[in-house]
Design a protein around this motif. Structure first.
Motif, PDB file in Angstrom:
ATOM      1  N   GLU A  37       0.806  -1.223   0.000  1.00  0.00           N
ATOM      2  CA  GLU A  37       0.000   0.000   0.000  1.00  0.00           C
ATOM      3  C   GLU A  37       0.843   1.278   0.000  1.00  0.00           C
ATOM      4  O   GLU A  37       0.333   2.354  -0.260  1.00  0.00           O
ATOM      5  N   GLY A  38       2.153   1.164   0.301  1.00  0.00           N
ATOM      6  CA  GLY A  38       3.017   2.352   0.236  1.00  0.00           C
ATOM      7  C   GLY A  38       3.514   2.631  -1.168  1.00  0.00           C
ATOM      8  O   GLY A  38       4.133   3.675  -1.431  1.00  0.00           O
ATOM      9  N   SER A  39       3.235   1.724  -2.133  1.00  0.00           N
ATOM     10  CA  SER A  39       3.753   1.894  -3.498  1.00  0.00           C
ATOM     11  C   SER A  39       2.977   2.958  -4.260  1.00  0.00           C
ATOM     12  O   SER A  39       1.765   3.104  -4.089  1.00  0.00           O
ATOM     13  N   GLN A  40       3.706   3.645  -5.153  1.00  0.00           N
ATOM     14  CA  GLN A  40       3.041   4.632  -6.014  1.00  0.00           C
ATOM     15  C   GLN A  40       2.038   3.900  -6.920  1.00  0.00           C
ATOM     16  O   GLN A  40       2.281   2.766  -7.336  1.00  0.00           O
ATOM     17  N   ASN A  41       0.924   4.558  -7.204  1.00  0.00           N
ATOM     18  CA  ASN A  41      -0.157   4.035  -8.073  1.00  0.00           C
ATOM     19  C   ASN A  41      -1.065   2.998  -7.410  1.00  0.00           C
ATOM     20  O   ASN A  41      -2.073   2.605  -7.986  1.00  0.00           O
ATOM     21  N   TYR A  42      -0.728   2.529  -6.178  1.00  0.00           N
ATOM     22  CA  TYR A  42      -1.597   1.528  -5.530  1.00  0.00           C
ATOM     23  C   TYR A  42      -3.038   2.024  -5.410  1.00  0.00           C
ATOM     24  O   TYR A  42      -3.985   1.322  -5.818  1.00  0.00           O
ATOM     25  N   PRO A  43      -3.283   3.272  -4.905  1.00  0.00           N
ATOM     26  CA  PRO A  43      -4.688   3.704  -4.797  1.00  0.00           C
ATOM     27  C   PRO A  43      -5.357   3.861  -6.158  1.00  0.00           C
ATOM     28  O   PRO A  43      -6.558   3.625  -6.304  1.00  0.00           O
ATOM     29  N   GLU A  80       6.799  13.118   9.958  1.00  0.00           N
ATOM     30  CA  GLU A  80       6.684  11.716   9.532  1.00  0.00           C
ATOM     31  C   GLU A  80       6.626  11.689   8.010  1.00  0.00           C
ATOM     32  O   GLU A  80       6.166  12.643   7.386  1.00  0.00           O
ATOM     33  N   PRO A  81       7.096  10.586   7.398  1.00  0.00           N
ATOM     34  CA  PRO A  81       7.076  10.548   5.921  1.00  0.00           C
ATOM     35  C   PRO A  81       5.647  10.612   5.373  1.00  0.00           C
ATOM     36  O   PRO A  81       4.714  10.100   5.994  1.00  0.00           O
ATOM     37  N   ASN A  82       5.484  11.243   4.222  1.00  0.00           N
ATOM     38  CA  ASN A  82       4.191  11.332   3.536  1.00  0.00           C
ATOM     39  C   ASN A  82       3.872   9.948   2.962  1.00  0.00           C
ATOM     40  O   ASN A  82       4.638   9.412   2.167  1.00  0.00           O
ATOM     41  N   LYS A  83       2.748   9.364   3.381  1.00  0.00           N
ATOM     42  CA  LYS A  83       2.472   7.971   3.000  1.00  0.00           C
ATOM     43  C   LYS A  83       1.883   7.835   1.591  1.00  0.00           C
ATOM     44  O   LYS A  83       1.772   6.742   1.062  1.00  0.00           O
ATOM     45  N   ILE A  84       1.400   8.944   1.010  1.00  0.00           N
ATOM     46  CA  ILE A  84       0.836   8.890  -0.350  1.00  0.00           C
ATOM     47  C   ILE A  84       1.564   9.950  -1.183  1.00  0.00           C
ATOM     48  O   ILE A  84       1.601  11.118  -0.788  1.00  0.00           O
ATOM     49  N   CYS A  85       2.122   9.524  -2.317  1.00  0.00           N
ATOM     50  CA  CYS A  85       2.916  10.499  -3.075  1.00  0.00           C
ATOM     51  C   CYS A  85       2.001  11.562  -3.703  1.00  0.00           C
ATOM     52  O   CYS A  85       0.806  11.329  -3.942  1.00  0.00           O
ATOM     53  N   GLU A  86       2.578  12.719  -3.971  1.00  0.00           N
ATOM     54  CA  GLU A  86       1.797  13.896  -4.402  1.00  0.00           C
ATOM     55  C   GLU A  86       1.027  13.631  -5.696  1.00  0.00           C
ATOM     56  O   GLU A  86      -0.116  14.034  -5.835  1.00  0.00           O
ATOM     57  N   SER A  87       1.668  12.923  -6.642  1.00  0.00           N
ATOM     58  CA  SER A  87       0.977  12.691  -7.936  1.00  0.00           C
ATOM     59  C   SER A  87      -0.267  11.821  -7.735  1.00  0.00           C
ATOM     60  O   SER A  87      -1.305  12.024  -8.381  1.00  0.00           O
ATOM     61  N   ASP A  88      -0.186  10.840  -6.797  1.00  0.00           N
ATOM     62  CA  ASP A  88      -1.369  10.010  -6.501  1.00  0.00           C
ATOM     63  C   ASP A  88      -2.468  10.853  -5.857  1.00  0.00           C
ATOM     64  O   ASP A  88      -3.654  10.689  -6.164  1.00  0.00           O
ATOM     65  N   ARG A  89      -2.067  11.757  -4.949  1.00  0.00           N
ATOM     66  CA  ARG A  89      -3.056  12.625  -4.285  1.00  0.00           C
ATOM     67  C   ARG A  89      -3.803  13.460  -5.334  1.00  0.00           C
ATOM     68  O   ARG A  89      -5.031  13.586  -5.280  1.00  0.00           O
ATOM     69  N   ILE A  90      -3.062  14.029  -6.259  1.00  0.00           N
ATOM     70  CA  ILE A  90      -3.688  14.892  -7.292  1.00  0.00           C
ATOM     71  C   ILE A  90      -4.636  14.062  -8.154  1.00  0.00           C
ATOM     72  O   ILE A  90      -5.776  14.456  -8.426  1.00  0.00           O
TER      73      ILE A  90
END
Length: 607
Positions: A37-43, A80-90
């Protein structure tokens, strides 16, 4: 993780395995999903599955997994580290609203929750176009889409009901009102017109009334902090329509279910809440509309049945009357003796009756019954609302109300005396009436702190409570036993100490009662009595006064833990702890047996 067909296929397989009843298959799949779940694109893979999968079960599973993922990871915590990368959030924020609105209702609810979790963190600063995107959908005319928007808006705005006032909150609410108040009002008017057009179409009415309930809830949230100028200017539109909905009765919306509230009941109860909010907070502006709401809600109360499905409606309607009757400038509406008699006779007394549903809860769902009755989570019950109304009326009319009720209490007790085994519910209602009449102010810690001086609590205790607790069988009339024990608990500061000392052996005796409610109340009452403070800040009841009862107290408390349904009863455990604290060295002779029993209990629990 790339957005590839292979990854979508892998994810589908693992989601399927998470639904497997066999833990050997399910747990490794859950662990795998946690690890990626920490991987980019997972959501985004989850959202793609949710949109494109052919299997409904996978769509639903993906939507629940996505919502839980957002719940765990969206908030950014400092240092704490950001758990969801910015591009996924957008990408999530760009796609989630249209996806939610085009999904079936089951999935729509999960995504709506996810939007409100994101909104709580990002709206309005980091998600400024969310409102515009939602409001534009009102034009679609598709009520599946409109209800999706309303549901999401409700979960976003309902926090305004309990947030502390701040400039940040004001500016957010202002932004919401500027964008949302007018479209919401127009939607409200249009939906009401459609209800008239489709008055004979049951399936259309169900959808439209679901919308009206959400609109009424949004009205409450947006008006809670302060009266917005827009709603003040449009009060005529809202209040006139709310009033006509309160008096509406459409046979097509009535349900046969006696337990579950239907759409009509839910809408009317929310309107009662909205009217109570205005009567309490904006009484000056609401004054022109108040008399017609009092009349409509009064008629509603007099004509609504005793079925469980009407409980929320009746309790909200009574709460409205309670909030009105304690405002000084509405006093004239209640002054007439006939009005007071009528309220007592037609609203308060019928809603204090112990119904079959209450009896069922007492016997079969004792935990819930105790939670509602003892811990005050009975906020939506008829009895609690009726009790609040009595308190409200006593604020200005204590003498007349006490007089009217004394007559009712006496006649109920006479009915009980004629045939106790058949008429015990009359006595239960009488005790409840006396309790609500006498209680002016109450705290969990001290019981009643302020009582109605026109009610002789000790006399009632000696004549009507003690005889029930002194009867030979602890299992006869369990509801009345519970009432009696609760009376001691509530009025422990008003009843003289000598009467409390007389009650202690009776309470110890009732620790053996078969009824979970009765032995739990007995344990709780003892625990409360042992915490009471006398003069010099020492305990009111001393170890010396308890000396004759030590053995039977400890025996019965530990026996109570072996009764069916009470092996982990926290009230009994608290009473044991409080007894040790009060008795100090008096328990030394019993320590070997007590330690053994406590050790066994700890071993059983730790398993």
């Amino acid at each position: 993780m790339e957005l590839s067909d292979a990854n979508l296929q892998t994810l589908t397989e693992y989601l399927k395995k998470t639904l497997d009843p066999d833990p050997a298959i399910r747990r490794p799949a859950e662990k795998f999903l946690e690890s990626v779940e920490g991987s980019q694109n997972y959501p985004l893979l989850l959202l793609t599955l949710l949109e494109k999968s052919q299997e409904n079960v996978i769509k639903v599973c993906a939507s629940v997994t996505f919502k839980n993922y957002i719940k765990r990871n969206w908030r950014i915590i400092e240092d704490e580290p950001n758990k969801i990368c910015e591009s996924d959030r957008i990408a999530i924020k760009a796609n989630i609203v249209p996806l939610m609105l085009s999904s079936p209702e089951q999935i729509q609810k999960q995504l709506s929750d996810a939007i409100s979790i994101i909104g709580r963190e990002d709206f309005p600063q980091k998600w400024p176009d969310l409102l515009t995107e939602m409001v534009n959908r009102f034009q679609s005319g598709d009520f599946h889409v409109i209800n999706g928007v309303l549901r999401t808006a409700h979960s976003l705005f309902k926090r305004y009901r309990h947030e502390f006032k701040s400039n940040e909150l004001w500016s957010e609410i202002k932004l919401v009102l500027d964008a949302f108040a007018l479209p919401l009002t127009n939607l409200f008017k249009a939906t009401i017109e459609l209800c008239s057009t489709h008055a004979n179409d049951a399936s259309a009415l169900k959808v439209l009334f679901s919308s009206l309930i959400l609109i009424a809830k949004l009205f409450y949230s947006l008006n809670f902090q302060d009266l917005p100028e827009f709603f003040e200017d449009n009060m005529e539109t809202w209040m006139t329509n709310f009033h006509s909905l309160l008096t509406l009765d459409n046979k097509l919306l009535q349900t046969d279910d006696e337990e579950e509230a239907g759409l009509l009941e839910l809408l009317k109860s929310q309107i009662c809440d909205n009217a109570a909010l205005y009567a309490q907070k904006y009484d000056e502006e609401f004054q022109p509309y108040l008399p017609r709401f009092v009349t409509a809600i009064w008629n509603l109360l007099v004509t609504t049945g005793q079925e469980v499905k009407y409980d929320l409606l009746v309790s909200n309607a009574i709460q409205f009357l309670a909030s009105v009757c304690e405002r000084p400038h509405y006093k004239h509406l209640f002054e007439d003796q006939n009005t007071l008699t009528s309220i007592c006779e037609k609203v308060i007394v019928p809603n204090m009756e112990f119904r079959a549903a209450d009896e069922e809860a007492f016997e079969d769902n004792s935990e819930e019954y105790i939670r509602r009755d003892l811990e005050g989570s009975d906020i939506d019950t008829r009895r609690r609302a009726a009790c609040d109304l009595v308190r409200g009326l006593c604020k200005f009319f204590e003498g007349p109300v006490t007089g009217i009720f004394s007559g009712y209490v006496n006649s109920m007790l006479q009915e009980y005396a004629k045939n106790p085994s058949v008429n015990w519910k009359h006595k239960d209602a009488a005790i409840y009436l006396v309790t609500s009449l006498a209680s002016k102010a109450q705290t969990q810690k001290h019981g009643i702190t302020q009582a109605n001086e026109l009610v002789n609590l000790t006399e009632f205790f000696v004549n009507h409570i003690q005889p029930d607790l002194k009867s030979a069988s602890v299992n006869e009339f369990p509801v009345l036993k519970a009432d009696g024990i609760k009376y001691i608990m509530i009025f422990r500061n008003q009843v003289p100490k000598e009467q409390l000392l007389v009650s202690i052996p009776l309470l110890i005796n009732h620790l053996q009662a078969e009824s979970i409610v009765v032995h739990t109340y007995a344990a709780h009452a003892l625990e409360r009595l042992f915490t009471m403070r006398g003069t010099n800040n020492t305990t009111l009841i001393t170890a010396a006064e308890m000396a004759p009862f030590v053995e039977v107290l400890l025996t019965n408390l530990f026996k109570a833990l072996t009764l069916p349904g009470s092996s982990e009863n926290e009230y009994i455990m608290k009473a044991i702890m409080r007894s040790f604290s009060l008795l100090q060295e008096s328990i030394i002779p019993y320590i070997p047996s007590v330690i053994t029993q406590l050790t066994q209990k700890l071993l059983a629990v730790s398993k």
